[in-house]
Design a protein around this motif. Structure first.
Motif, PDB file in Angstrom:
ATOM      1  N   SER A  15       5.379  12.772  -0.289  1.00 54.36           N
ATOM      2  CA  SER A  15       4.090  13.327  -0.709  1.00 54.36           C
ATOM      3  C   SER A  15       2.931  12.416  -0.292  1.00 54.36           C
ATOM      4  N   PHE A  16       3.062  11.120  -0.522  1.00 53.64           N
ATOM      5  CA  PHE A  16       2.002  10.183  -0.147  1.00 53.64           C
ATOM      6  C   PHE A  16       1.865  10.077   1.379  1.00 53.64           C
ATOM      7  N   THR A  17       3.000  10.075   2.060  1.00 53.99           N
ATOM      8  CA  THR A  17       2.994   9.920   3.518  1.00 53.99           C
ATOM      9  C   THR A  17       2.215  11.038   4.195  1.00 53.99           C
ATOM     10  N   GLU A  18       2.289  12.249   3.632  1.00 50.44           N
ATOM     11  CA  GLU A  18       1.568  13.382   4.204  1.00 50.44           C
ATOM     12  C   GLU A  18       0.056  13.164   4.219  1.00 50.44           C
ATOM     13  N   GLU A  19      -0.440  12.343   3.292  1.00 49.43           N
ATOM     14  CA  GLU A  19      -1.877  12.111   3.194  1.00 49.43           C
ATOM     15  C   GLU A  19      -2.340  10.867   3.959  1.00 49.43           C
ATOM     16  N   LEU A  20      -1.394  10.042   4.372  1.00 51.55           N
ATOM     17  CA  LEU A  20      -1.756   8.774   5.013  1.00 51.55           C
ATOM     18  C   LEU A  20      -1.898   8.916   6.530  1.00 51.55           C
ATOM     19  N   PRO A  21      -2.777   8.127   7.120  1.00 54.51           N
ATOM     20  CA  PRO A  21      -2.842   8.097   8.588  1.00 54.51           C
ATOM     21  C   PRO A  21      -1.591   7.420   9.138  1.00 54.51           C
TER      22      PRO A  21
END
Length: 237
Positions: free
Chosen positions: A154-160
């Motif tokens: 979930s977090f990875t989807e939002e990170l560059p």
């Protein structure tokens, strides 16, 4: 060993009542204190006996596992148990910084601390001396690993995308989470020989491995949400 006592008796009213009596202000409103039905009745001071915080049972360099076995304190089991305790403390510190910064993932960090208590229970129950009742009580669920993976995704989807090596940085929350990540890696190294010897559930090692990935990811997420840049590694000239 206070941590071992909390690990194996966590959630029981007597243990929490004792800790609340001793530490008072350290107990938060979220602590799972389950009082008996008649707990509202005041007890006479003369009837209340508060156990001493020290037991003296470890003065000769030995401590007890949950199974009752006495082992030297430098035993791999206690090294792994102590490092797990240190990891929970590091996560707790990172959580406090993250609360101050208004991050949304602080409940996850609190849950992780609770799961680390279960990790400690499993480590403190060597299979070589455990009865079926011990193993049943301290069994570690693989569901905790699955949950971490879901949070990471979930977090990875939002990170560059990560295109460079980064140094621990990005503000107090992020840097504290990186410290927790490094402690987590050490906890994993301490648990590895205990797992290989068959004394601890392999799911514990898997959880710590995944937890370090989570802490790295959420550290980057914290920096991004705070608008802080991450320090890129550059080879010194």
């Amino acid at each position: 060993m206070i941590f071992l006592d909390l690990v194996l008796n966590g959630g029981k009213w007597k243990t929490h009542h004792f800790i609340k009596s001793v530490f008072g202000s350290l107990m938060t409103k979220h602590s799972p204190v389950h009082a008996p039905q008649n707990a509202h009745r005041a007890e006479s001071p003369s009837l209340v006996r508060i156990p001493k915080i020290y037991t003296k049972t470890g003065d000769k360099g030995f401590s007890s596992t949950f199974t009752g076995e006495r082992r030297p304190k430098e035993d791999h089991t206690f090294e792994a148990l102590g490092t797990t305790d240190e990891l929970s403390s590091a996560v707790g510190l990172a959580r406090e910084f993250s609360i101050d910064s208004g991050h949304s993932f602080t409940d996850q960090l609190e849950k992780i601390q609770c799961v680390l208590q279960d990790v400690g229970s499993n480590i403190a129950t060597p299979r070589s001396s455990a009865r079926d009742s011990h193993i049943k009580k301290t069994k570690f669920s693989s569901q905790a690993v699955i949950e971490l993976e879901s949070w990471i995704d979930s977090f990875t989807e939002e990170l560059p995308p990560l295109t460079n090596f980064i140094l621990p940085s990005g503000g107090k929350s992020s840097a504290a989470l990186h410290v927790a990540r490094a402690v987590c890696r050490r906890a994993e190294r301490c648990v590895a020989p205990v797992v290989r010897s068959g004394e601890t559930d392999p799911e514990v090692a898997k959880y710590l491995n995944r937890l370090s990935d989570y802490l790295f990811t959420v550290a980057r997420y914290a920096a991004m949400k705070e608008g802080n840049g991450e320090t890129i590694y550059r080879r010194p000239e």
